[in-house]
Design a protein around this motif. Sequence first.
Motif, PDB file in Angstrom:
ATOM      1  N   ASP A   1       1.850   6.715  -6.977  1.00 28.82           N
ATOM      2  CA  ASP A   1       0.601   7.712  -7.420  1.00 28.82           C
ATOM      3  C   ASP A   1       0.975   9.226  -7.146  1.00 28.82           C
ATOM      4  N   GLU A   2       1.583   9.263  -5.867  1.00 27.34           N
ATOM      5  CA  GLU A   2       2.322  10.621  -5.729  1.00 27.34           C
ATOM      6  C   GLU A   2       3.300  10.982  -6.704  1.00 27.34           C
TER       7      GLU A   2
ATOM      8  N   GLY B   1       0.779  -1.314   0.228  1.00 28.53           N
ATOM      9  CA  GLY B   1      -0.089   0.032   0.027  1.00 28.53           C
ATOM     10  C   GLY B   1       0.787   0.962  -0.136  1.00 28.53           C
ATOM     11  N   ARG B   2       1.716   1.071   0.801  1.00 33.42           N
ATOM     12  CA  ARG B   2       2.932   2.581   0.706  1.00 33.42           C
ATOM     13  C   ARG B   2       3.599   2.582  -0.561  1.00 33.42           C
TER      14      ARG B   2
ATOM     15  N   MET C   1       2.403   1.690  -3.507  1.00 32.22           N
ATOM     16  CA  MET C   1       1.325   2.370  -4.471  1.00 32.22           C
ATOM     17  C   MET C   1       1.105   3.622  -4.264  1.00 32.22           C
ATOM     18  N   ARG C   2       0.955   4.107  -3.139  1.00 32.84           N
ATOM     19  CA  ARG C   2       0.891   5.602  -2.722  1.00 32.84           C
ATOM     20  C   ARG C   2       2.014   6.357  -3.460  1.00 32.84           C
ATOM     21  N   THR C   3       3.208   5.941  -3.132  1.00 33.48           N
ATOM     22  CA  THR C   3       4.338   6.434  -3.416  1.00 33.48           C
ATOM     23  C   THR C   3       4.300   6.453  -5.122  1.00 33.48           C
TER      24      THR C   3
ATOM     25  N   TYR D   1      -6.219  -5.413  -4.531  1.00 33.59           N
ATOM     26  CA  TYR D   1      -5.613  -4.996  -5.763  1.00 33.59           C
ATOM     27  C   TYR D   1      -6.185  -5.628  -7.199  1.00 33.59           C
TER      28      TYR D   1
END
Length: 254
Positions: free
Chosen positions: A163-164, A156-157, A159-161, A201
């Motif tokens: 996206d960021e 999750g971390r 995937m967020r990176t 996912y």
Amino acid sequence: MLVLGVCSLKGGVGKTSITLGLASAALERGLRTLVIDMDPQGDSTMALGARPQAGDVASVLDQPDESTMRAATVLSSWADDGLDVLAGSERSAVHDRLDGTDVDRLRYALSWVHGYDLVIVDCPPSLGGLTRTGLAACDRALVVTEPGLFAVMAVGRAMRTIDELRRGPAPALQPLGIVVNRVRSRSIEQAFRLEELQTLYGPLVLTPPVPERAALQQAQGAAQPVHAWPGAAAAELARTFDALLDRALRAPRH
């Protein structure tokens, strides 16, 4: 030229093993490939039998231009031609900060790179400047995990990176998917974690997963591609990496 980042925000899940398996599949297919070792530990560089000479990834990040790229790129011992390495270095740790000043450096350096079909960027197993710099140079990002609680949380971390970065300095970056490594078919706990990943996912969980086989570590320890390693287990792994490479090559690119 596809630029593929291989990342994980948790150490010990076999991120470099996936990098090496993909490099082996690309070499077997005759794709001219460059592996960029962003990890200060330099495991990809060592396993690929690359011997840094006049430069390394740290010198490229210090001064990203054509001459430093050329000096830092060396041939892998896996083949006489077709597989090169931008050598890793513990000196690159100085760039592992989160102030954002280095994020475009590798992408700029790659503007001097031509003649490759595939570039694989092996990122460090952490969310620092080196990982962000590596991913910012990529078209697609492959997140590596294993079917365990803490590794699943790290997905999750990661995937967020991604996206960021896509919303900021790397608008062309897209997730290729999640590759699940070191899977044991008879583990009830792993089966639960696999189901959890698929629920969270969906189609981003790539198939087939990479089975846990000693042949992978044996080939890497001998600095050999898994496609050249003898035995049924190595052949099974080779087919798995072929399928993952196919998925990467089919991904649309800007």
